[in-house]
Design an enzyme around this catalytic site. Structure first.
Site, PDB file in Angstrom:
ATOM      1  N   CYS A 115       0.867  -1.183   0.000  1.00 33.96           N
ATOM      2  CA  CYS A 115       0.000   0.000   0.000  1.00 33.96           C
ATOM      3  C   CYS A 115       0.902   1.232   0.000  1.00 33.96           C
ATOM      4  CB  CYS A 115      -0.973  -0.019   1.183  1.00 33.96           C
ATOM      5  SG  CYS A 115      -0.198   0.009   2.820  1.00 33.96           S
TER       6      CYS A 115
ATOM      7  N   ASN B 110       2.292   1.481   4.373  1.00 31.62           N
ATOM      8  CA  ASN B 110       2.581   0.209   5.073  1.00 31.62           C
ATOM      9  C   ASN B 110       2.231   0.283   6.563  1.00 31.62           C
ATOM     10  OD1 ASN B 110       5.380  -1.944   5.933  1.00 31.62           O
ATOM     11  ND2 ASN B 110       3.409  -2.568   5.162  1.00 31.62           N
TER      12      ASN B 110
ATOM     13  N   CYS C 130      -1.596   0.850   7.348  1.00 33.17           N
ATOM     14  CA  CYS C 130      -3.030   0.504   7.444  1.00 33.17           C
ATOM     15  C   CYS C 130      -3.377  -0.760   6.668  1.00 33.17           C
ATOM     16  CB  CYS C 130      -3.904   1.659   6.957  1.00 33.17           C
ATOM     17  SG  CYS C 130      -3.708   3.184   7.894  1.00 33.17           S
ATOM     18  N   ARG C 131      -3.415  -0.655   5.325  1.00 34.61           N
ATOM     19  CA  ARG C 131      -3.984  -1.731   4.514  1.00 34.61           C
ATOM     20  C   ARG C 131      -3.068  -2.941   4.353  1.00 34.61           C
ATOM     21  NH1 ARG C 131      -5.084   2.124  -0.436  1.00 34.61           N
ATOM     22  NH2 ARG C 131      -3.214   3.018   0.508  1.00 34.61           N
ATOM     23  N   SER C 132      -1.807  -2.717   3.951  1.00 32.36           N
ATOM     24  CA  SER C 132      -0.978  -3.889   3.627  1.00 32.36           C
ATOM     25  C   SER C 132      -0.555  -4.709   4.852  1.00 32.36           C
ATOM     26  CB  SER C 132       0.226  -3.508   2.755  1.00 32.36           C
ATOM     27  OG  SER C 132       1.107  -2.631   3.407  1.00 32.36           O
TER      28      SER C 132
ATOM     29  N   ASP D 291      -8.061   3.915   0.684  1.00 34.00           N
ATOM     30  CA  ASP D 291      -7.130   4.392   1.707  1.00 34.00           C
ATOM     31  C   ASP D 291      -7.933   4.964   2.886  1.00 34.00           C
ATOM     32  OD1 ASP D 291      -5.328   5.779   3.245  1.00 34.00           O
ATOM     33  OD2 ASP D 291      -4.375   6.823   1.575  1.00 34.00           O
TER      34      ASP D 291
HETATM   35  P1  4NP Z   1      -1.832   2.809   4.065  1.00 32.06           P
HETATM   36  O1  4NP Z   1      -2.497   4.141   4.635  1.00 32.06           O
HETATM   37  O2  4NP Z   1      -1.272   3.145   2.704  1.00 32.06           O
HETATM   38  O3  4NP Z   1      -2.991   1.853   3.967  1.00 32.06           O
HETATM   39  O4  4NP Z   1      -0.785   2.378   5.051  1.00 32.06           O
HETATM   40  C1  4NP Z   1      -1.826   5.360   4.699  1.00 32.06           C
HETATM   41  C2  4NP Z   1      -0.932   5.606   5.722  1.00 32.06           C
HETATM   42  C3  4NP Z   1      -0.320   6.843   5.820  1.00 32.06           C
HETATM   43  C4  4NP Z   1      -0.585   7.822   4.884  1.00 32.06           C
HETATM   44  C5  4NP Z   1      -1.471   7.578   3.846  1.00 32.06           C
HETATM   45  C6  4NP Z   1      -2.085   6.341   3.762  1.00 32.06           C
HETATM   46  N1  4NP Z   1       0.010   9.104   5.001  1.00 32.06           N
HETATM   47  O5  4NP Z   1      -0.351  10.002   4.218  1.00 32.06           O
HETATM   48  O6  4NP Z   1       0.879   9.299   5.886  1.00 32.06           O
END
Ligand code: 4NP
Length: 160
Positions: free
Chosen positions: A10, A13, A15-17, A128
């Site tokens: 993602c 790294n 939330c989703r992955s 996201d």
């Molecule tokens: P992820 O979510 O891609 O599912 O881990 C996010 C985590 C952090 C951010 C964006 C999405 N950020 O903008 O810091």
């Protein structure tokens, strides 16, 4: 037989992955397939390297019985050598991975998560959840669970 290695990717790294990684390993173990497959995860961005997974995502997962931890890391070009299959959560993540790929062999390893969601379809994203409310994390959990089960089914049928 060699273990098949899968990397979920993602943006951050956190939330989703990481959820996908732990969900995959959990469901594979539950199905007695823990020796056949091994999942890890990474982010296309380096902002959260070394950080634990997002607290909100972990809280939602724990409420459904999936408890996990981890440490954020960034996907690197060399990771194409370390994995058989690289699964992007959305089309942005996929584009970033395609830009890092060095060869057709690298590119052929990249897939989108919701190709394996029975309720998903071509081009659909695991959204996201980072800047949204808790409902978004609940939705991500449901999508990731369906997709992981679909992926394991596809792997067992030899479709991927
Ligand atoms: P992820 O979510 O891609 O599912 O881990 C996010 C985590 C952090 C951010 C964006 C999405 N950020 O903008 O810091």
């Amino acid at each position: 037989m060699a273990v098949k290695k899968i990397c979920f990717v993602c943006l951050g790294n956190i939330c989703r992955s990481p959820l996908a990684e732990h969900m995959f390993n959990h469901v594979a173990n539950e199905m007695g397939l823990g020796d056949k497959y091994q999942a890890r995860s990474a982010g296309t961005a380096g902002w959260h390297v070394g950080e634990p997974p997002d607290e909100r995502m972990r809280r939602v997962a724990a409420s459904r019985g999936l408890v996990y931890n981890g440490s954020g890391r960034q996907f690197t070009r060399q990771d194409f050598d370390n994995y058989d299959l690289i699964i992007a959560m959305d089309s942005d993540n996929k584009r970033q991975l395609m830009n890092l790929a060095r060869s057709d062999a690298d590119r052929s390893k990249i897939r989108l998560m919701r190709e394996f969601d029975p309720q998903g379809g071509p081009g659909q994203a695991v959204p996201d959840p980072y800047y949204g409310g808790i409902n978004g994390f609940e939705e991500v959990y449901d999508i990731v669970e369906r997709s992981v089960r679909g992926l394991l089914e596809a792997l067992e049928k030899g479709e991927v």
